[in-house]
Write an enzyme that holds these catalytic residues in place. Structure first.
Site, PDB file in Angstrom:
ATOM      1  N   LYS A 287       0.824  -1.212   0.000  1.00  0.00           N
ATOM      2  CA  LYS A 287       0.000   0.000   0.000  1.00  0.00           C
ATOM      3  C   LYS A 287       0.860   1.266   0.000  1.00  0.00           C
ATOM      4  O   LYS A 287       0.340   2.377  -0.030  1.00  0.00           O
ATOM      5  CB  LYS A 287      -0.916   0.006   1.231  1.00  0.00           C
ATOM      6  CG  LYS A 287      -1.805  -1.232   1.376  1.00  0.00           C
ATOM      7  CD  LYS A 287      -2.773  -1.361   0.220  1.00  0.00           C
ATOM      8  CE  LYS A 287      -3.691  -2.565   0.380  1.00  0.00           C
ATOM      9  NZ  LYS A 287      -2.994  -3.847   0.223  1.00  0.00           N
ATOM     10  N   SER A 288       2.174   1.088   0.036  1.00  0.00           N
ATOM     11  CA  SER A 288       3.067   2.244   0.154  1.00  0.00           C
ATOM     12  C   SER A 288       2.943   3.238  -0.993  1.00  0.00           C
ATOM     13  O   SER A 288       2.911   4.455  -0.748  1.00  0.00           O
ATOM     14  CB  SER A 288       4.522   1.771   0.308  1.00  0.00           C
ATOM     15  OG  SER A 288       4.700   1.113   1.539  1.00  0.00           O
TER      16      SER A 288
ATOM     17  N   LYS B 276      14.728  -6.348   5.070  1.00  0.00           N
ATOM     18  CA  LYS B 276      15.066  -5.356   6.097  1.00  0.00           C
ATOM     19  C   LYS B 276      16.447  -5.577   6.715  1.00  0.00           C
ATOM     20  O   LYS B 276      17.149  -4.616   7.037  1.00  0.00           O
ATOM     21  CB  LYS B 276      13.998  -5.337   7.195  1.00  0.00           C
ATOM     22  CG  LYS B 276      12.670  -4.737   6.744  1.00  0.00           C
ATOM     23  CD  LYS B 276      11.694  -4.641   7.905  1.00  0.00           C
ATOM     24  CE  LYS B 276      10.374  -4.021   7.471  1.00  0.00           C
ATOM     25  NZ  LYS B 276       9.435  -3.876   8.608  1.00  0.00           N
TER      26      LYS B 276
ATOM     27  N   GLY C  70       5.153 -11.978  20.910  1.00  0.00           N
ATOM     28  CA  GLY C  70       6.090 -12.212  19.818  1.00  0.00           C
ATOM     29  C   GLY C  70       7.439 -11.588  20.114  1.00  0.00           C
ATOM     30  O   GLY C  70       7.532 -10.592  20.848  1.00  0.00           O
TER      31      GLY C  70
ATOM     32  N   MET D 156      -0.780  -5.987  14.955  1.00  0.00           N
ATOM     33  CA  MET D 156       0.020  -5.337  13.919  1.00  0.00           C
ATOM     34  C   MET D 156      -0.398  -5.750  12.507  1.00  0.00           C
ATOM     35  O   MET D 156      -0.091  -5.053  11.541  1.00  0.00           O
ATOM     36  CB  MET D 156       1.506  -5.637  14.127  1.00  0.00           C
ATOM     37  CG  MET D 156       2.132  -4.885  15.271  1.00  0.00           C
ATOM     38  SD  MET D 156       3.924  -5.040  15.183  1.00  0.00           S
ATOM     39  CE  MET D 156       4.393  -4.414  16.791  1.00  0.00           C
TER      40      MET D 156
END
Length: 272
Positions: free
Chosen positions: A15-16, A65, A126, A213
């Site tokens: 969606k960026s 990342k 988590g 999240m």
């Protein structure tokens, strides 16, 4: 126009581009934002080409990342603590700086929803990369206690070791969790698989804020389960997505866009 992009594999679901295009319109910044999907073994070459072709900055999503963390020539403190980079910026001096805006995005979304963090008791479910990325910014808000619960207890312990100097953080087995929490955050991807983390129902009270999240057009499985346990205030990760993007945009352009406005438009977009 200045070029920006998001790198990921797969990337078609991102969606960026939608978010940053709205930010650019809102702030009247002249940018072009695209989505790039390199092969999993070709990320650094694709990144190098992007910056050689006048790229000014980019977002990084799974599975790149950690590679972006290694690629950056300088790291911000929060990126160093997170062990991962989701934002790269090329400075005027030609230096590529790595940052991590995930935790800032989460905190921004919580504050936009009037969630009090100072003095609160927080449970973070988590202990993977998503959890590590938010521990520092959460502790910077001075909660009374941040407890990490994870299926593999040793991973939760590792996180507490990394962040222990920043505040009151501890690890706990799921079976040993007790008391009530002001905020429960699910950082696992369980909701993507229709699963729910194994936490006791007594940890939730009506006033507990529940935050998954993950996000979807429908209520996530974790949030649906929490609602069944009596939680009245539930949030998903769409606001965090927009919040971290707003932080990235500000790093690149020096102007902070209005995340609330874009979040409303994105939610409407997802629902149609």
């Amino acid at each position: 126009m200045d070029n920006y992009a998001v790198f990921g594999n797969p990337i078609k679901q991102s969606k960026s581009p939608f978010i940053h295009t709205l930010f650019a319109q809102q702030t009247q910044e002249k940018i072009v934002y695209s989505a790039i999907e390199p092969a999993t073994d070709d990320f650094k070459t694709a990144l190098k080409d992007f910056f050689l072709e006048q790229g000014k900055g980019c977002n990084i999503t799974a599975p790149f990342k950690e590679q972006a963390y290694q690629y950056a020539q300088q790291l911000t403190e929060r990126a160093a603590l997170a062990g991962a980079v989701n934002t790269l910026k090329l400075t005027d001096d030609g230096i590529i700086i790595g940052d991590n805006t995930d935790g800032a995005g989460l905190v921004l979304d919580l504050k936009n929803n009037n969630v009090t963090l100072k003095g609160s008791r927080i449970l973070l479910i988590g202990a993977g990369g998503a959890a590590r990325g938010v521990c520092g910014p959460l502790l910077a808000e001075h909660p009374k206690e941040l407890i990490i619960a994870n299926r593999t207890f040793s991973k939760a312990q590792t996180l507490t070791t990394i962040f222990t100097k920043l505040g009151n953080i501890s690890a706990c087995e799921f079976s040993e969790l007790s008391g009530e929490f002001d905020l429960i955050i699910n950082s696992t991807s369980a909701s993507l698989h229709g699963e729910v983390p194994l936490i006791g129902t007594k940890l939730i009270r009506p006033e507990t804020t529940i935050y998954d999240m993950m996000y979807s057009a429908q209520v996530t499985p974790f949030n649906a389960w929490a609602k069944e346990q009596g939680a009245k205030f539930i949030l998903d990760g769409l606001g965090m997505l927009v919040g971290q993007a707003a932080e990235s945009f500000a790093i690149w352009r020096g102007v902070k866009p209005d995340a609330k406005q874009v979040l409303n438009e994105l939610r409407h977009h997802l629902a149609t």
